[in-house]
Design an enzyme around this catalytic site. Structure first.
Site, PDB file in Angstrom:
ATOM      1  N   LYS A  11      48.828  10.283  -3.565  1.00 21.28           N
ATOM      2  CA  LYS A  11      48.310   8.905  -3.592  1.00 21.28           C
ATOM      3  C   LYS A  11      48.191   8.371  -5.027  1.00 21.28           C
ATOM      4  CE  LYS A  11      45.862   9.423   0.815  1.00 21.28           C
ATOM      5  NZ  LYS A  11      44.585   9.208   1.540  1.00 21.28           N
ATOM      6  N   TYR A  51      49.004   2.642   7.758  1.00 22.26           N
ATOM      7  CA  TYR A  51      47.656   3.006   8.198  1.00 22.26           C
ATOM      8  C   TYR A  51      47.157   2.102   9.333  1.00 22.26           C
ATOM      9  CZ  TYR A  51      46.816   6.489   4.506  1.00 22.26           C
ATOM     10  OH  TYR A  51      46.846   7.614   3.718  1.00 22.26           O
ATOM     11  N   PHE A  59      36.945   0.114   6.219  1.00 22.45           N
ATOM     12  CA  PHE A  59      37.588   0.402   4.930  1.00 22.45           C
ATOM     13  C   PHE A  59      39.073   0.032   4.892  1.00 22.45           C
ATOM     14  CE2 PHE A  59      37.578   4.404   7.414  1.00 22.45           C
ATOM     15  CZ  PHE A  59      38.934   4.684   7.466  1.00 22.45           C
ATOM     16  N   ARG A  87      46.857  20.582   6.429  1.00 23.16           N
ATOM     17  CA  ARG A  87      45.494  19.998   6.456  1.00 23.16           C
ATOM     18  C   ARG A  87      44.493  20.978   5.838  1.00 23.16           C
ATOM     19  NH1 ARG A  87      44.922  14.468   8.072  1.00 23.16           N
ATOM     20  NH2 ARG A  87      42.796  15.055   8.574  1.00 23.16           N
ATOM     21  N   ARG A 104      42.204  18.435  -2.420  1.00 21.93           N
ATOM     22  CA  ARG A 104      41.236  17.333  -2.584  1.00 21.93           C
ATOM     23  C   ARG A 104      40.021  17.770  -3.404  1.00 21.93           C
ATOM     24  NH1 ARG A 104      42.072  14.765   3.474  1.00 21.93           N
ATOM     25  NH2 ARG A 104      43.541  13.119   2.867  1.00 21.93           N
ATOM     26  N   ASN A 114      41.577   9.926  -2.487  1.00 15.58           N
ATOM     27  CA  ASN A 114      41.448  11.367  -2.224  1.00 15.58           C
ATOM     28  C   ASN A 114      42.760  12.136  -2.400  1.00 15.58           C
ATOM     29  OD1 ASN A 114      42.679  10.458   0.066  1.00 15.58           O
ATOM     30  ND2 ASN A 114      41.113  11.149   1.500  1.00 15.58           N
ATOM     31  N   HIS A 117      47.740  12.582   1.188  1.00 16.39           N
ATOM     32  CA  HIS A 117      47.736  12.354   2.634  1.00 16.39           C
ATOM     33  C   HIS A 117      48.374  13.555   3.311  1.00 16.39           C
ATOM     34  CE1 HIS A 117      48.694  10.613   6.557  1.00 16.39           C
ATOM     35  NE2 HIS A 117      49.918  11.077   6.387  1.00 16.39           N
ATOM     36  N   GLU A 128      55.831   9.288  10.427  1.00 14.59           N
ATOM     37  CA  GLU A 128      55.571   8.999   9.012  1.00 14.59           C
ATOM     38  C   GLU A 128      56.771   9.366   8.134  1.00 14.59           C
ATOM     39  OE1 GLU A 128      50.765   9.602   9.620  1.00 14.59           O
ATOM     40  OE2 GLU A 128      51.869  11.071   8.429  1.00 14.59           O
TER      41      GLU A 128
HETATM   42  P1  ATP Z   1      44.997  10.841   5.426  1.00 10.69           P
HETATM   43  O1  ATP Z   1      45.376  10.191   6.748  1.00 10.69           O
HETATM   44  O2  ATP Z   1      45.245   9.946   4.227  1.00 10.69           O
HETATM   45  O3  ATP Z   1      45.606  12.201   5.272  1.00 10.69           O
HETATM   46  P2  ATP Z   1      42.550  11.780   6.580  1.00 10.69           P
HETATM   47  O4  ATP Z   1      43.389  12.052   7.795  1.00 10.69           O
HETATM   48  O5  ATP Z   1      41.824  12.935   5.967  1.00 10.69           O
HETATM   49  O6  ATP Z   1      43.434  11.119   5.442  1.00 10.69           O
HETATM   50  P3  ATP Z   1      41.686   9.343   7.808  1.00 10.69           P
HETATM   51  O7  ATP Z   1      40.462   9.281   8.664  1.00 10.69           O
HETATM   52  O8  ATP Z   1      43.035   9.341   8.473  1.00 10.69           O
HETATM   53  O9  ATP Z   1      41.527  10.633   6.869  1.00 10.69           O
HETATM   54  O10 ATP Z   1      41.587   8.153   6.773  1.00 10.69           O
HETATM   55  C1  ATP Z   1      42.748   7.674   6.091  1.00 10.69           C
HETATM   56  C2  ATP Z   1      42.388   7.391   4.648  1.00 10.69           C
HETATM   57  O11 ATP Z   1      41.474   6.287   4.620  1.00 10.69           O
HETATM   58  C3  ATP Z   1      41.632   8.510   3.927  1.00 10.69           C
HETATM   59  O12 ATP Z   1      42.456   9.529   3.432  1.00 10.69           O
HETATM   60  C4  ATP Z   1      40.957   7.750   2.815  1.00 10.69           C
HETATM   61  O13 ATP Z   1      41.889   7.418   1.771  1.00 10.69           O
HETATM   62  C5  ATP Z   1      40.549   6.458   3.545  1.00 10.69           C
HETATM   63  N1  ATP Z   1      39.196   6.573   4.111  1.00 10.69           N
HETATM   64  C6  ATP Z   1      38.819   7.302   5.193  1.00 10.69           C
HETATM   65  N2  ATP Z   1      37.504   7.169   5.444  1.00 10.69           N
HETATM   66  C7  ATP Z   1      37.029   6.317   4.494  1.00 10.69           C
HETATM   67  C8  ATP Z   1      35.748   5.766   4.194  1.00 10.69           C
HETATM   68  N3  ATP Z   1      34.677   6.059   4.926  1.00 10.69           N
HETATM   69  N4  ATP Z   1      35.650   4.935   3.121  1.00 10.69           N
HETATM   70  C9  ATP Z   1      36.740   4.606   2.370  1.00 10.69           C
HETATM   71  N5  ATP Z   1      37.966   5.078   2.601  1.00 10.69           N
HETATM   72  C10 ATP Z   1      38.123   5.940   3.633  1.00 10.69           C
HETATM   73 MG    MG Z   2      44.673  10.614   8.675  1.00 11.69          MG
END
Ligand code: ATP
Ligand code: MG
Length: 140
Positions: A11, A51, A59, A87, A104, A114, A117, A128
């Protein structure tokens, strides 16, 4: 799709901090093979598409702005049990909750910025990967 591929992005926070090389090294050392890779930058609109599952979340707007704020690396990775193992390698969404030694924990700045992805299912890994790469841009 067989359960041996996943999709990742390094990212904008991690890319701009110069951590892309260190992260790719960790990914390879964990046994993942790079099947496709590119550096690119999303528009806010494309980030919104990627997304889309989160469009009702509070968010979502900030996430689209952040994910289009600078260059990223997109890659397809191959390994047995790829989605689950990747993961584990990246750790929890919130770096404050991520296990020691995870990507992370080492590189993320916040729950939003973070570092990486990782796909959450074989089905999404394929969707994706296809979002970024056509058939000539990956190992078949
Ligand atoms: P990713 O899909 O990016 O691998 P993830 O699966 O761990 O991450 P998701 O719940 O899919 O988490 O959320 C997608 C992305 O949205 C997160 O990686 C983060 O960048 C952002 N995000 C998630 N939760 C929050 C939050 N509470 N506040 C701000 N940003 C958030
Ligand atoms: Mg995710």
């Amino acid at each position: 799709m067989a359960n041996n591929r996943t999709f990742t992005m390094i990212k904008p926070d991690a890319f701009s901090a110069g951590n892309a090389g260190a992260i790719l090294k960790m990914i390879e050392e964990a046994g993942f093979k790079i099947v496709a890779i590119k550096a690119t930058q999303l528009t806010a609109e494309l980030a919104g598409k990627f997304y889309e599952v989160h469009k009702e979340r509070p968010f979502y707007g900030d996430l689209c702005t952040y994910m289009s704020s600078g260059p990223i690396i997109a890659a397809i990775l191959e390994k047995d049990n790829a989605v689950e193992d990747f993961r584990k390698l990246i750790g929890a969404t919130n770096p404050a909750e991520a296990a020691e030694g995870t990507i992370r924990k080492l590189f993320a700045k916040s729950i939003e910025a973070n570092a990486v992805h990782g796909s959450d299912s074989d089905e999404n890994a394929e969707i994706e990967g296809n979002f970024y790469f056509n058939q000539f841009e990956r190992v078949l």
